[in-house]
Design a protein around this motif. Structure first.
Motif, PDB file in Angstrom:
ATOM      1  N   PRO A  41       0.829  -1.213   0.000  1.00 42.92           N
ATOM      2  CA  PRO A  41       0.000   0.000   0.000  1.00 42.92           C
ATOM      3  C   PRO A  41       0.859   1.257   0.000  1.00 42.92           C
ATOM      4  O   PRO A  41       1.794   1.389   0.799  1.00 42.92           O
ATOM      5  N   GLY A  42       0.552   2.165  -0.909  1.00 40.86           N
ATOM      6  CA  GLY A  42       1.263   3.426  -0.965  1.00 40.86           C
ATOM      7  C   GLY A  42       2.647   3.354  -1.570  1.00 40.86           C
ATOM      8  O   GLY A  42       3.378   4.353  -1.575  1.00 40.86           O
ATOM      9  N   LYS A  43       3.023   2.191  -2.079  1.00 33.84           N
ATOM     10  CA  LYS A  43       4.354   2.034  -2.650  1.00 33.84           C
ATOM     11  C   LYS A  43       4.257   1.596  -4.106  1.00 33.84           C
ATOM     12  O   LYS A  43       3.240   1.077  -4.547  1.00 33.84           O
ATOM     13  N   GLU A  44       5.352   1.802  -4.826  1.00 29.06           N
ATOM     14  CA  GLU A  44       5.400   1.358  -6.206  1.00 29.06           C
ATOM     15  C   GLU A  44       5.613  -0.156  -6.269  1.00 29.06           C
ATOM     16  O   GLU A  44       6.174  -0.763  -5.371  1.00 29.06           O
ATOM     17  N   ARG A  45       5.157  -0.716  -7.370  1.00 25.77           N
ATOM     18  CA  ARG A  45       5.381  -2.139  -7.592  1.00 25.77           C
ATOM     19  C   ARG A  45       6.875  -2.387  -7.761  1.00 25.77           C
ATOM     20  O   ARG A  45       7.569  -1.604  -8.420  1.00 25.77           O
ATOM     21  N   GLU A  46       7.358  -3.486  -7.192  1.00 25.05           N
ATOM     22  CA  GLU A  46       8.777  -3.816  -7.325  1.00 25.05           C
ATOM     23  C   GLU A  46       8.933  -5.272  -7.747  1.00 25.05           C
ATOM     24  O   GLU A  46       8.162  -6.148  -7.339  1.00 25.05           O
ATOM     25  N   GLY A  47       9.934  -5.517  -8.548  1.00 27.24           N
ATOM     26  CA  GLY A  47      10.266  -6.875  -8.939  1.00 27.24           C
ATOM     27  C   GLY A  47      11.093  -7.518  -7.849  1.00 27.24           C
ATOM     28  O   GLY A  47      12.066  -6.921  -7.388  1.00 27.24           O
ATOM     29  N   ILE A  48      10.732  -8.726  -7.418  1.00 28.85           N
ATOM     30  CA  ILE A  48      11.451  -9.348  -6.326  1.00 28.85           C
ATOM     31  C   ILE A  48      12.195 -10.605  -6.747  1.00 28.85           C
ATOM     32  O   ILE A  48      13.175 -10.991  -6.103  1.00 28.85           O
ATOM     33  N   SER A  49      11.765 -11.249  -7.801  1.00 19.16           N
ATOM     34  CA  SER A  49      12.462 -12.442  -8.250  1.00 19.16           C
ATOM     35  C   SER A  49      12.077 -12.729  -9.687  1.00 19.16           C
ATOM     36  O   SER A  49      10.996 -12.349 -10.135  1.00 19.16           O
ATOM     37  N   CYS A  50      12.984 -13.385 -10.393  1.00 18.77           N
ATOM     38  CA  CYS A  50      12.700 -13.731 -11.779  1.00 18.77           C
ATOM     39  C   CYS A  50      13.428 -15.005 -12.145  1.00 18.77           C
ATOM     40  O   CYS A  50      14.571 -15.223 -11.693  1.00 18.77           O
ATOM     41  N   SER A  51      12.781 -15.819 -12.953  1.00 15.16           N
ATOM     42  CA  SER A  51      13.365 -17.062 -13.447  1.00 15.16           C
ATOM     43  C   SER A  51      13.331 -17.029 -14.964  1.00 15.16           C
ATOM     44  O   SER A  51      12.258 -16.927 -15.567  1.00 15.16           O
ATOM     45  N   GLU A  52      14.505 -17.094 -15.570  1.00 20.00           N
ATOM     46  CA  GLU A  52      14.578 -17.176 -17.020  1.00 20.00           C
ATOM     47  C   GLU A  52      14.081 -18.552 -17.480  1.00 20.00           C
ATOM     48  O   GLU A  52      13.940 -19.478 -16.671  1.00 20.00           O
ATOM     49  N   SER A  53      13.841 -18.692 -18.773  1.00 24.61           N
ATOM     50  CA  SER A  53      13.365 -19.967 -19.302  1.00 24.61           C
ATOM     51  C   SER A  53      14.391 -21.086 -19.114  1.00 24.61           C
ATOM     52  O   SER A  53      14.021 -22.266 -19.098  1.00 24.61           O
ATOM     53  N   ASP A  54      15.656 -20.710 -18.917  1.00 26.94           N
ATOM     54  CA  ASP A  54      16.686 -21.731 -18.646  1.00 26.94           C
ATOM     55  C   ASP A  54      16.809 -22.010 -17.144  1.00 26.94           C
ATOM     56  O   ASP A  54      17.735 -22.696 -16.711  1.00 26.94           O
ATOM     57  N   SER A  55      15.879 -21.435 -16.366  1.00 25.95           N
ATOM     58  CA  SER A  55      15.793 -21.617 -14.915  1.00 25.95           C
ATOM     59  C   SER A  55      16.851 -20.854 -14.122  1.00 25.95           C
ATOM     60  O   SER A  55      16.915 -21.005 -12.902  1.00 25.95           O
ATOM     61  N   SER A  56      17.664 -20.041 -14.778  1.00 29.63           N
ATOM     62  CA  SER A  56      18.535 -19.165 -14.014  1.00 29.63           C
ATOM     63  C   SER A  56      17.664 -18.153 -13.276  1.00 29.63           C
ATOM     64  O   SER A  56      16.585 -17.784 -13.764  1.00 29.63           O
TER      65      SER A  56
END
Length: 119
Positions: A41-56
């Motif tokens: 609430p009241g904050k911008e959306r942030e990216g916290i984790s990501c998985s590439e298609s090669d699972s990295s």
């Protein structure tokens, strides 16, 4: 058209764990980079984790060592295991799909699932 659906949110005490799930229809997640994002609430959306298609994988520093992203391609699912949860992890969590984690705008988004960390 890929449609994503998150599940697994809820109320948990500080120090507890939750596992979020992201499932898809209309496409196979194994061919996409899948990111987990959150918006408090009241904050911008942030990216916290990501998985590439090669699972990295990659993680935001504030969740590194506590959150783990993983895939089950046979089930067309991506998970976010969240351990040692803190009150500041309270947010709506979204999964999203893109060609690569480096893509600025992800192409497909789920509707979000609420996570509340509170005693």
């Amino acid at each position: 058209q890929v449609q994503l659906v998150e599940s697994g949110g809820g109320l948990v005490q500080p120090g507890g764990s939750l596992r979020l799930s992201c499932t898809a229809s209309g496409g196979a997640l194994e061919y996409y980079a899948i990111g987990w994002f959150r918006q408090a609430p009241g904050k911008e959306r942030e990216g916290i984790s990501c998985s590439e298609s090669d699972s990295s994988t990659r993680y935001l520093d504030s969740v590194k060592g506590r959150f783990t992203i993983s895939r089950d391609n046979a089930k067309n699912m991506v998970y976010l295991q969240m351990d040692s949860l803190k009150s500041e992890d309270t947010a709506v969590y979204y999964c999203a799909a893109a060609s690569t984690c480096w893509q600025y705008h992800f192409d497909y988004w789920g509707q979000g699932t609420q996570v509340n960390v509170s005693s």
